[in-house]
Scaffold this motif. Sequence first.
Motif, mmCIF file in Angstrom:
data_model
loop_
_atom_site.group_PDB
_atom_site.id
_atom_site.type_symbol
_atom_site.label_atom_id
_atom_site.label_comp_id
_atom_site.label_asym_id
_atom_site.label_seq_id
_atom_site.Cartn_x
_atom_site.Cartn_y
_atom_site.Cartn_z
ATOM 1 N N SER A 59 -8.376 5.848 13.578
ATOM 2 C CA SER A 59 -8.166 7.220 13.119
ATOM 3 C C SER A 59 -8.764 8.099 14.216
ATOM 4 O O SER A 59 -9.443 7.583 15.125
ATOM 5 C CB SER A 59 -8.836 7.470 11.760
ATOM 6 O OG SER A 59 -10.224 7.623 11.908
ATOM 7 N N THR A 120 -1.458 1.931 16.283
ATOM 8 C CA THR A 120 -0.723 1.447 15.116
ATOM 9 C C THR A 120 -1.001 -0.035 14.923
ATOM 10 O O THR A 120 -1.032 -0.806 15.887
ATOM 11 C CB THR A 120 0.787 1.674 15.307
ATOM 12 O OG1 THR A 120 1.025 3.073 15.448
ATOM 13 C CG2 THR A 120 1.575 1.150 14.118
ATOM 14 N N ARG A 198 1.504 -2.354 19.406
ATOM 15 C CA ARG A 198 0.890 -2.369 18.081
ATOM 16 C C ARG A 198 -0.174 -3.469 18.001
ATOM 17 O O ARG A 198 0.027 -4.570 18.522
ATOM 18 C CB ARG A 198 1.960 -2.594 17.006
ATOM 19 C CG ARG A 198 3.033 -1.522 17.020
ATOM 20 C CD ARG A 198 4.129 -1.788 16.029
ATOM 21 N NE ARG A 198 4.808 -3.053 16.280
ATOM 22 C CZ ARG A 198 5.955 -3.403 15.699
ATOM 23 N NH1 ARG A 198 6.522 -2.596 14.831
ATOM 24 N NH2 ARG A 198 6.522 -4.547 15.983
ATOM 25 N N THR A 235 -7.349 4.469 6.235
ATOM 26 C CA THR A 235 -5.930 4.183 6.017
ATOM 27 C C THR A 235 -5.237 4.176 7.377
ATOM 28 O O THR A 235 -4.896 5.234 7.917
ATOM 29 C CB THR A 235 -5.286 5.240 5.111
ATOM 30 O OG1 THR A 235 -6.000 5.281 3.860
ATOM 31 C CG2 THR A 235 -3.827 4.908 4.840
ATOM 32 N N PRO A 236 -5.054 3.012 7.964
ATOM 33 C CA PRO A 236 -4.504 2.966 9.325
ATOM 34 C C PRO A 236 -3.003 3.200 9.340
ATOM 35 O O PRO A 236 -2.319 3.140 8.319
ATOM 36 C CB PRO A 236 -4.835 1.535 9.775
ATOM 37 C CG PRO A 236 -4.800 0.746 8.508
ATOM 38 C CD PRO A 236 -5.335 1.670 7.429
ATOM 39 N N GLN A 237 -2.501 3.496 10.531
ATOM 40 C CA GLN A 237 -1.054 3.534 10.734
ATOM 41 C C GLN A 237 -0.552 2.102 10.801
ATOM 42 O O GLN A 237 -0.974 1.328 11.650
ATOM 43 C CB GLN A 237 -0.704 4.257 12.037
ATOM 44 C CG GLN A 237 -1.014 5.731 12.038
ATOM 45 C CD GLN A 237 -0.570 6.407 13.317
ATOM 46 O OE1 GLN A 237 -0.535 7.617 13.424
ATOM 47 N NE2 GLN A 237 -0.245 5.623 14.326
ATOM 48 N N ASN A 239 2.867 -0.507 10.839
ATOM 49 C CA ASN A 239 4.301 -0.630 11.082
ATOM 50 C C ASN A 239 4.677 -2.101 10.998
ATOM 51 O O ASN A 239 4.186 -2.920 11.768
ATOM 52 C CB ASN A 239 4.656 -0.081 12.457
ATOM 53 C CG ASN A 239 6.160 -0.047 12.700
ATOM 54 O OD1 ASN A 239 6.903 -0.853 12.156
ATOM 55 N ND2 ASN A 239 6.599 0.891 13.515
ATOM 56 N N GLY A 396 5.021 3.960 15.003
ATOM 57 C CA GLY A 396 3.956 4.250 14.042
ATOM 58 C C GLY A 396 4.463 4.153 12.616
ATOM 59 O O GLY A 396 5.401 3.418 12.322
ATOM 60 N N ALA A 397 3.834 4.897 11.725
ATOM 61 C CA ALA A 397 4.262 4.945 10.332
ATOM 62 C C ALA A 397 5.339 6.016 10.196
ATOM 63 O O ALA A 397 5.182 7.120 10.699
ATOM 64 C CB ALA A 397 3.076 5.246 9.425
ATOM 65 N N SER A 399 8.243 8.034 7.548
ATOM 66 C CA SER A 399 8.684 8.324 6.188
ATOM 67 C C SER A 399 10.143 7.913 6.037
ATOM 68 O O SER A 399 10.965 8.189 6.911
ATOM 69 C CB SER A 399 8.529 9.817 5.885
ATOM 70 O OG SER A 399 7.178 10.213 6.013
ATOM 71 N N GLU A 503 8.766 6.914 20.693
ATOM 72 C CA GLU A 503 9.259 6.646 19.347
ATOM 73 C C GLU A 503 10.454 7.548 19.070
ATOM 74 O O GLU A 503 10.478 8.708 19.467
ATOM 75 C CB GLU A 503 8.152 6.901 18.314
ATOM 76 C CG GLU A 503 8.550 6.570 16.892
ATOM 77 C CD GLU A 503 7.360 6.647 15.942
ATOM 78 O OE1 GLU A 503 7.201 5.746 15.119
ATOM 79 O OE2 GLU A 503 6.595 7.627 16.054
#
Length: 513
Positions: A59, A120, A198, A235-237, A239, A396-397, A399, A503
């Motif tokens: 983070s 990530t 990653r 709360t990590p990223q 993938n 990464g994360a 949506s 990305e």
Amino acid sequence: MIRRLAALFAFLALLSPIAATADPADIDAAARGVVRIVIVEHEGDSVIAVSHGTGFAVSPERIVTNSHVIQQAQDDPNLFIGIVPSDGEEAVYGRVVSVSQRNDLALIATTKAMNLPPLTISGNPETSSGVVTAVGYPMNVDRAQGLGMADIFQATPPVKATGSLAGRRPSRQFDTLLHTAPIARGNSGGPLVDECGRVIGVNSFGAESGSAEAEFYFAVSNRELLPFLRANGVTPQINAMPCRSLADVDAEERQRAQAAASAEEARARAEEQALARRRDEARRGVEFAILDERDNGLALAMLLVVIALGAGGFGWLAHEQEESRKGRIAAGVAVAALVAAAAAWFMRPPFTEVEERLADMLREEMAADETGAMPTPAAAGALVCTLDPARSRIVGAASETVPFEWSSDGCVNGRTQYGLQGGAWSRVFVPADESHVSVNRFDPATGEYRMERYLLSREELAQVRDARRAYEPPACSAGEDAAQELGARQAAILSLLPDQPNERLVYGCKAAE
């Protein structure tokens, strides 16, 4: 025993050739979140380095390392933990948040804001084979460069060493990954990353070996890392998508475009063939109809001629019998019948009318088809944009869905004005406290929403931020001229970005229900 295992894994590694090398841009992007962890002591006004290792950001203000890297500072209250970033920012002190000696993990918090780019974490990493890269600060490299302990407070980029995975190995009561990416003293606590940059593990220790034997190293696996982070409120990223290069995504996009073009050509050919068949059928129908009309006209003309002859004969007889009134009526009927017969003859459709009637028929059919077709909804108003993983490169994360309200003047969600250049709408975002630049694009014609992210170095970010400070984006509904001016202003930033983003997220947008 370890030596025999090392020799066995070396033999197996030779049987399985390594895949394509890691993408340097992804590894470089991940390396920007890697820091040097320095254990220091104070002697008067001087700060003296005692030892060092490596850590990485999970983070902006939380760093993971090995517990053995900070063990000295825990045992001795006169020792402190220093954090030296890789990009030239000021070093800060860290405080221990949590330590898990069982699996050699530690979590450190920065005492001042550093805004580090978090790495990530791979949610579904390959553990049996594949290319991996160890990122960190090996002491032997420092020594080779002539750097002593007094020099390690200087910001320097971490070393990136590539090798291959050799499988999972439960060791020292915790889950580890065995690999051949070279590490040395100082690498401890650094990330082991896949080809997309990653994290798949935290480098911890190496296997003892002689000079003639293969070198193998151990990293704490994500099976240990993720529960440790979650237990400490991080709360990590994450993938879990397959690792794909942007070149692979672009190649698939080209193949998809070629397939779509081929399908469109095939559809057009099929429609043309169907239209040709329909035209032939219609032509035959029109020709038959004209023949029928000509035959009917001929028959009617002949009938009227017969009637005219009969009326004429009757009139002649009436004249001979001096019945003038009947004769006049019969003569009138004869003349009318002859005129009608002539009209029936000359009003028969000519064969040259085939093409005209055929064109009218086809136009009416096309108009009916267009009237019955479902209209394509305009890409305006409240939309729901859904991620297309097949066309995206997700690092990464991401949506899965994004609410998106679009207006025809380029205003998004009622507050963000997009720039217009060359008929394309886009908005460049340059956050002041993050190490990346985002370029968002929207195509109202297709409903495609594209988000591309560029992870930049400190120097690159400084140039981009200077270009961004040169203008102020207009408010929504400022007019087309303001949108075009914004598009021109953003071009200065786009010229400073790398050729390819790190990305790319591609969304398909439809009207919200």
